[in-house]
Design a protein around this motif. Structure first.
Motif, PDB file in Angstrom:
ATOM      1  N   LYS A   1      64.323  71.967   6.525  1.00 21.13           N
ATOM      2  CA  LYS A   1      63.185  73.001   7.015  1.00 21.13           C
ATOM      3  C   LYS A   1      63.750  73.487   8.287  1.00 21.13           C
ATOM      4  O   LYS A   1      62.761  73.885   9.353  1.00 21.13           O
ATOM      5  CB  LYS A   1      61.839  72.141   6.990  1.00 21.13           C
ATOM      6  N   LEU A   2      64.806  73.619   8.707  1.00 24.18           N
ATOM      7  CA  LEU A   2      65.281  74.016   9.886  1.00 24.18           C
ATOM      8  C   LEU A   2      64.937  75.673  10.001  1.00 24.18           C
ATOM      9  O   LEU A   2      65.149  76.647   9.138  1.00 24.18           O
ATOM     10  CB  LEU A   2      66.868  74.246  10.362  1.00 24.18           C
ATOM     11  N   GLY A   3      64.284  76.065  11.156  1.00 24.21           N
ATOM     12  CA  GLY A   3      63.492  77.544  11.344  1.00 24.21           C
ATOM     13  C   GLY A   3      64.470  78.662  10.470  1.00 24.21           C
ATOM     14  O   GLY A   3      64.052  79.338   9.995  1.00 24.21           O
ATOM     15  N   MET A   4      65.801  78.780  11.029  1.00 26.89           N
ATOM     16  CA  MET A   4      66.599  79.771  10.927  1.00 26.89           C
ATOM     17  C   MET A   4      67.039  79.690   9.153  1.00 26.89           C
ATOM     18  O   MET A   4      66.911  80.606   8.439  1.00 26.89           O
ATOM     19  CB  MET A   4      67.708  79.925  11.657  1.00 26.89           C
ATOM     20  N   ALA A   5      67.282  78.571   8.746  1.00 27.29           N
ATOM     21  CA  ALA A   5      67.478  78.315   7.441  1.00 27.29           C
ATOM     22  C   ALA A   5      66.406  78.755   6.469  1.00 27.29           C
ATOM     23  O   ALA A   5      66.635  79.463   5.276  1.00 27.29           O
ATOM     24  CB  ALA A   5      68.078  76.811   7.130  1.00 27.29           C
TER      25      ALA A   5
ATOM     26  N   LEU B   1      69.329  89.810   9.866  1.00 30.23           N
ATOM     27  CA  LEU B   1      69.340  89.852  11.078  1.00 30.23           C
ATOM     28  C   LEU B   1      68.123  88.976  11.478  1.00 30.23           C
ATOM     29  O   LEU B   1      66.978  89.411  11.417  1.00 30.23           O
ATOM     30  CB  LEU B   1      69.291  91.324  11.952  1.00 30.23           C
ATOM     31  N   LEU B   2      68.414  87.991  12.185  1.00 24.31           N
ATOM     32  CA  LEU B   2      67.529  87.088  12.722  1.00 24.31           C
ATOM     33  C   LEU B   2      67.220  87.386  14.337  1.00 24.31           C
ATOM     34  O   LEU B   2      68.404  87.011  14.968  1.00 24.31           O
ATOM     35  CB  LEU B   2      67.789  85.577  12.532  1.00 24.31           C
ATOM     36  N   THR B   3      66.092  87.436  14.764  1.00 23.34           N
ATOM     37  CA  THR B   3      65.757  87.721  16.288  1.00 23.34           C
ATOM     38  C   THR B   3      64.566  87.013  16.549  1.00 23.34           C
ATOM     39  O   THR B   3      63.670  86.780  15.615  1.00 23.34           O
ATOM     40  CB  THR B   3      65.743  88.942  16.659  1.00 23.34           C
ATOM     41  N   GLY B   4      64.285  86.706  18.022  1.00 20.69           N
ATOM     42  CA  GLY B   4      63.191  86.048  18.295  1.00 20.69           C
ATOM     43  C   GLY B   4      63.242  84.526  18.454  1.00 20.69           C
ATOM     44  O   GLY B   4      64.529  83.956  18.536  1.00 20.69           O
ATOM     45  N   PRO B   5      62.336  83.662  18.413  1.00 21.73           N
ATOM     46  CA  PRO B   5      62.033  82.222  18.772  1.00 21.73           C
ATOM     47  C   PRO B   5      63.069  81.589  17.442  1.00 21.73           C
ATOM     48  O   PRO B   5      62.939  81.932  16.468  1.00 21.73           O
ATOM     49  CB  PRO B   5      60.847  82.096  18.659  1.00 21.73           C
ATOM     50  N   PRO B   6      63.968  80.606  17.998  1.00 24.86           N
ATOM     51  CA  PRO B   6      65.068  80.103  17.041  1.00 24.86           C
ATOM     52  C   PRO B   6      64.129  79.270  15.940  1.00 24.86           C
ATOM     53  O   PRO B   6      64.542  79.082  14.691  1.00 24.86           O
ATOM     54  CB  PRO B   6      65.825  79.287  17.817  1.00 24.86           C
ATOM     55  N   THR B   7      62.849  78.725  16.432  1.00 22.95           N
ATOM     56  CA  THR B   7      62.179  77.899  15.349  1.00 22.95           C
ATOM     57  C   THR B   7      61.358  78.649  14.430  1.00 22.95           C
ATOM     58  O   THR B   7      60.998  78.474  13.347  1.00 22.95           O
ATOM     59  CB  THR B   7      61.128  77.176  16.102  1.00 22.95           C
ATOM     60  N   ASP B   8      61.185  80.094  14.869  1.00 25.23           N
ATOM     61  CA  ASP B   8      60.311  81.013  13.710  1.00 25.23           C
ATOM     62  C   ASP B   8      60.685  82.537  13.932  1.00 25.23           C
ATOM     63  O   ASP B   8      60.042  83.130  14.506  1.00 25.23           O
ATOM     64  CB  ASP B   8      58.956  80.754  14.252  1.00 25.23           C
TER      65      ASP B   8
END
Length: 417
Positions: free
Chosen positions: A252-256, A362-369
């Protein structure tokens, strides 16, 4: 009685035999099944062995300690506040013993004082200990065959020549635990070589809430991590990590979880990707390399394989500002695309994935969400404006095309019936 020396409400038992003198102060004592219990269920059931004080030195010889979920033998000498000795045994529960220490320390303070306020900056354990324990419990981790030389100065502790076993693997190296000093927060530094140790140890030691990270790992971890109130995880961190893992999941890691959500949105991955269903973003193999500089992580390489898709990624995460920019490339394999060919209405999407070279996320913003944008595109080694524009402009098209075509196919089936 021993109970008179303990905090209020404590209970004590057993026998203390021996002799003592006051001029000079000397003592030779034998502890026989000495025990004590503090409030909150804390205590020690069994203390057996010799304790002596002579010429300003306190010593104990083969002092057997049992319970507080521990069983070990302690040999030590303390002179002028400097300790040396050895700790050997079957089991050491660090959590329980630290709780007892805190309870005794709090009880010894005046009612209007706090442990932090009363302790001078130079206070704390100083000395050397050799440790040989069959099992050690630390936080939620169960560690086996722990060997280390403990060196401490004013409460700062180094675990030198450290070896341990966990989850069928082992680790070797050193760990340093530094107390806060002035404006510098507490820190943990480490240099560890991992040999088949399970990534679940991250959950057990480093994370307050478990994330379900699993998988055997080999590689090197060289890190300095700062901890304390209101300090985000990895804020200010320095170091490098290089790992090779197999048969695991990022849980459940945020980016994953965000990458997994995109893959689930593209329903074609469900045809031959059962690992998407329950265990999080799972992998057969995963190799990664990252560096940390004052809280900014650079993901230099990341390559993950499964029978259905391969994933590569790179980018940066600023843990100080809680901001990130990670580009993920998903290469769907023919095990998925070939099955999708046989599903009416998905031919256009499958063709696009083949000709465009895969899927970009593309993932941007807070690493947890983080926020996610996705679209078609080949692998790249740079997050350029063109890449950003391509990813952000095609994600909804991909999703809408899948939904619209699936709806059309369903209507055709219903009309025929």
């Amino acid at each position: 009685e021993l109970a008179a020396l303990m905090p209020e409400g404590a209970k004590a038992g057993g026998r203390i035999r021996g002799k003592a003198a006051t001029q000079p102060v000397e003592a030779d004592l034998m502890l026989d099944n000495v025990n004590f219990a503090l409030s909150g269920g804390l205590g020690v059931d069994h203390l057996d062995g010799a304790v002596a004080y002579r010429d300003g030195a306190l010593s104990c010889n083969a002092l057997a300690v049992r319970d507080a979920d521990s069983e070990f033998t302690l040999d030590l000498v303390s002179r002028n506040g400097i300790w040396s000795g050895a700790l050997t045994g079957k089991r050491l529960n660090v959590n329980e013993l630290l709780a007892i220490k805190d309870k005794l320390q709090t009880a010894s303070l005046p009612s209007d004082a706090s442990p932090a306020a009363s302790a001078p900056s130079s206070s704390g354990f100083t000395g050397k200990f050799d440790v040989n324990m069959a099992n050690v419990v630390f936080r939620k981790a169960q560690l086996g065959n722990v060997l280390t030389n403990v060196n401490a100065l004013n409460g700062d502790v180094e675990l030198a020549n450290l070896t341990l076993a966990s989850h069928g693997g082992n680790a070797a190296g050193w760990v340093r635990l530094m107390q806060p000093r002035g404006e510098r927060p507490a820190s943990t530094s480490m240099s560890l070589k991992l040999e088949g140790i399970d990534l679940g140890i991250i959950d057990e030691i480093a994370l307050e809430e478990p994330r379900g990270v699993k998988g055997q790992a080999w590689g090197q971890v060289d890190m300095e991590i700062f901890t304390g109130e209101n300090i985000p995880v990895f804020s200010g961190a320095n170091g490098a990590v290089q790992l090779r893992s197999k048969d695991g999941t990022f849980g459940k890691l945020g980016m994953a979880t965000k990458v997994l959500s995109v893959l689930r949105t593209l329903e074609i991955t469900r045809l031959r990707a059962p690992k998407l269903k329950d265990q999080g973003l799972s992998f057969d193999t995963c190799e990664s390399q990252a560096t940390f500089n004052n809280g900014v992580m650079t993901l230099r390489s990341f390559a993950m394989t499964t029978p259905s898709y391969n994933i590569t990624a790179f980018g940066t995460i600023d843990f100080n500002r809680q901001d990130s920019e990670i580009l993920v490339h998903v290469d769907l394999l023919e095990t998925v695309l070939g099955a999708a060919d046989m599903v009416p209405g998905l031919d256009a999407v499958v063709g696009k994935l083949r000709t465009a070279g895969g899927l970009r996320i593309l993932l941007t913003g807070p690493p947890t969400d983080p926020q996610t944008n996705y679209g078609f595109g080949p692998k790249t080694d740079a997050i350029t404006n063109e890449v950003r524009d391509t990813v952000k402009s095609t994600g909804n098209i991909v999703r809408d095309e899948i939904i619209n075509r699936a709806t059309d196919v369903l209507k055709d089936i219903l009309n025929k019936n």
